[in-house]
Design an enzyme around this catalytic site. Structure first.
Site, PDB file in Angstrom:
ATOM      1  N   SER A 109      26.469  63.413  56.320  1.00 43.22           N
ATOM      2  CA  SER A 109      26.888  62.625  55.158  1.00 43.22           C
ATOM      3  C   SER A 109      27.489  63.389  53.980  1.00 43.22           C
ATOM      4  O   SER A 109      28.028  62.764  53.066  1.00 43.22           O
ATOM      5  CB  SER A 109      25.712  61.802  54.634  1.00 43.22           C
ATOM      6  OG  SER A 109      25.573  60.656  55.436  1.00 43.22           O
ATOM      7  N   LYS A 145      25.063  61.277  43.514  1.00 47.30           N
ATOM      8  CA  LYS A 145      24.828  60.282  44.567  1.00 47.30           C
ATOM      9  C   LYS A 145      23.616  59.448  44.169  1.00 47.30           C
ATOM     10  O   LYS A 145      22.611  59.986  43.706  1.00 47.30           O
ATOM     11  CB  LYS A 145      24.592  60.985  45.909  1.00 47.30           C
ATOM     12  CG  LYS A 145      24.430  60.012  47.078  1.00 47.30           C
ATOM     13  CD  LYS A 145      24.317  60.739  48.427  1.00 47.30           C
ATOM     14  CE  LYS A 145      24.255  59.747  49.587  1.00 47.30           C
ATOM     15  NZ  LYS A 145      24.150  60.417  50.905  1.00 47.30           N
ATOM     16  N   SER A 178      27.469  58.997  54.530  1.00 51.71           N
ATOM     17  CA  SER A 178      27.055  58.022  53.547  1.00 51.71           C
ATOM     18  C   SER A 178      27.407  58.386  52.107  1.00 51.71           C
ATOM     19  O   SER A 178      27.369  57.509  51.238  1.00 51.71           O
ATOM     20  CB  SER A 178      25.533  57.824  53.645  1.00 51.71           C
ATOM     21  OG  SER A 178      24.852  59.008  53.283  1.00 51.71           O
TER      22      SER A 178
HETATM   23  N1  GLN Z   1      26.147  58.698  59.755  1.00 55.03           N
HETATM   24  C1  GLN Z   1      24.827  59.153  60.021  1.00 55.03           C
HETATM   25  C2  GLN Z   1      23.858  57.981  59.957  1.00 55.03           C
HETATM   26  O1  GLN Z   1      24.309  56.904  59.860  1.00 55.03           O
HETATM   27  C3  GLN Z   1      24.434  60.238  59.042  1.00 55.03           C
HETATM   28  C4  GLN Z   1      24.097  59.727  57.701  1.00 55.03           C
HETATM   29  C5  GLN Z   1      23.612  60.795  56.765  1.00 55.03           C
HETATM   30  O2  GLN Z   1      23.864  61.975  56.959  1.00 55.03           O
HETATM   31  N2  GLN Z   1      22.890  60.366  55.745  1.00 55.03           N
HETATM   32  O3  GLN Z   1      22.674  58.121  60.023  1.00 55.03           O
END
Ligand code: GLN
Length: 485
Positions: free
Chosen positions: A176, A76, A152
């Site tokens: 995410s 990532k 994400s």
């Molecule tokens: N979807 C959540 C956010 O937008 C979690 C994102 C994440 O876990 N990095 O913050």
């Protein structure tokens, strides 16, 4: 080759059936062929990858290889990797080349001898649930390219789903790892907060951020977690605990396992076909000897509101470092210093990131701090206490990972609240710091459904065991999207 587990790949490398260079080439060729459509990778560097593979071959020949030496991995793009462009999905860092390795990268590359295939696309600064917030464009779900892969860590998920990599790293601040794993038919594990070092992992919300593995199976995730985890004195929140073998309990029988089913996860709001797949998984667990008990996590409905105060508050502070002075993007034209800051941040950040910085600055500001930030912290404690009570009655908690299967690109991007609601089941355990997994449990109209398993603190080995036994009798995780092989 692309259907082999990490263990089998290790055996193929050890027996010289294939070399690390050949294996890396096979995956690089798949990336070349499939990535233009899927957009899972934002940076691929054939030469760097092949040089790492050659080093792995040397270790294999010298007899100094570990279990993962020579196995390719997708990273990532939130993890700094020396000499690699590290963008975090942002224009702000679009040309940033990291001067050092994150601890996770150092462990996987230098210590384990894994071979990086490249850096994967993601929502900008990990803010999002669909990967549509990336400066480098949306990622497509290999199961249906008109749909999102989740976010994400959407690039990591799509990369493994299309077998452009056998395994990938991800991070999970509010779902995410688990949500994209669920939407792409992968197994993903978010460890207990503090198990994986955050050093060199670009910060979003530091009290929640945690790295973890995203792969095909629980067994593969256990092997990658073995290489990722461990105390790191460079991360003050890293936990100094004895080393664990996360694969040690994989084969334990599940007889006597007590599964908690939170009534808040089985009410309205979840798609009926998703629920049917989850119910079928519960039946499977009963056949494996587990019993179920209804539990309650009464503060679940407060998780999203609390998260969207705490995470933006931390983000507004963490992202203040992108000021055009030290590194990253700087506006090409400006008047004085203030003007340079303003233009740089106005041009360098995307919409969603700006929204979070504004919310964060607001909830932390004098006069609102008590009403929002402090209140959210109190709710966070209540949510953590819900889990403490729940784990008095069960060993693991089970439910859906997401309320729906993968949604269409653009379907939710105009309505942030709709997007935030897709994390309804994943966010509460981040607030509590607990480990959780998503495990493939079937399909609804041809799209993957994720089963979420939540463990008690440091219950990773148990969770992996619960997932592995299920995977041995079901095989959902082995299914590939059409046209991928
Ligand atoms: N979807 C959540 C956010 O937008 C979690 C994102 C994440 O876990 N990095 O913050």
């Amino acid at each position: 080759m692309i259907e082999k587990s990490l263990k089998e790949l290790g055996q193929s490398l050890a027996s010289k059936e294939i070399s690390a260079v050949e294996l890396a080439t096979l995956y690089l060729d798949r990336i070349e062929r499939l990535n233009p459509e899927i957009n899972a990778f934002v940076t691929v560097d054939r030469q760097k990858t092949l040089a790492m593979a050659a080093e792995a071959d040397a270790r294999l020949a010298a007899g100094t290889a570990g279990p993962l030496t020579g196995i390719p991995v997708a990273q990532k793009d939130i993890f700094c990797a020396e000499g690699w462009r590290t963008t975090c999905g942002s224009k702000m860092l679009a040309d940033f080349v990291a001067p050092y390795d994150a601890t996770v990268i150092d462990k996987l590359h230098r210590q384990a001898g894994m071979v990086s295939l490249g850096k994967t696309n993601m929502d900008e600064f990990a803010m999002g649930s669909s990967n549509e917030n990336s400066y480098f464009g949306a990622v497509k779900n290999p199961w249906d390219t008109s749909r999102v892969p989740g976010g994400s860590s959407g690039g990591s998920a799509a990369a493994v789903a299309a077998r452009m990599a056998p395994i990938a790293t991800g991070t999970d601040t509010g779902g995410s790892i688990r949500q994209p794993a669920g939407l792409c038919n992968l197994t993903g594990l978010k460890p207990t907060y503090g198990v994986v070092s955050r050093y060199g992992m670009i910060a979003y919300a530091s009290s929640l951020d945690q790295g973890g593995p995203m792969g095909v199976s629980a067994e593969d995730c256990a092997l990658l977690l073995n290489a990722m985890a461990g105390f790191d004195e460079r991360d003050s929140t890293s936990l100094d605990r004895p080393r664990e073998d996360y694969a040690r309990d994989l084969d334990l029988p599940l007889a006597g396992l007590k599964i908690g089913l939170p009534k808040e996860f089985f009410g309205e709001g979840c798609d009926a076909k998703v629920m049917a797949a989850v119910q079928a998984a519960i039946d499977e667990y009963r056949k494996l000897g587990a019993t179920t008990v209804e539990i309650s996590l009464p503060n679940t409905h407060l998780a999203i509101p609390a998260y969207y105060v705490i995470a933006p508050a931390e983000a507004s502070s963490n992202l203040s470092r992108y000021d055009g002075v030290r590194y990253g993007y700087r506006a090409p034209e400006y008047g004085n210093l203030d003007d340079m800051y303003m233009k740089t941040r106005a041009q360098g950040f995307g919409e969603e990131v700006k929204r979070r910085i504004l919310i964060g600055a607001y909830v932390l500001s004098h006069g609102y701090y008590d009403a929002y930030y402090l209140q959210a912290q109190r709710i966070r404690r209540l949510i953590a206490n819900d889990f403490v009570e729940a784990f008095k009655q069960c060993d693991v908690i089970l439910g859906p990972t997401s309320p729906t299967t993968a949604f269409r690109i653009s379907e939710k991007s105009a309505d942030p609240v709709q997007m935030y609601l897709s994390d309804i089941y994943t966010i509460s355990l981040n607030l509590a710091g607990l480990p959780g997994m998503s495990v493939p449990c079937g399909f609804a109209d041809g799209l993957p459904v994720g089963l979420q398993l939540i463990g008690n603190y440091f219950g990773e080995a148990r969770l992996l065991n619960v997932a592995h036994r299920y995977q041995q009798v079901t095989g959902w995780h082995r299914q590939l999207p059409a046209g991928i092989a």
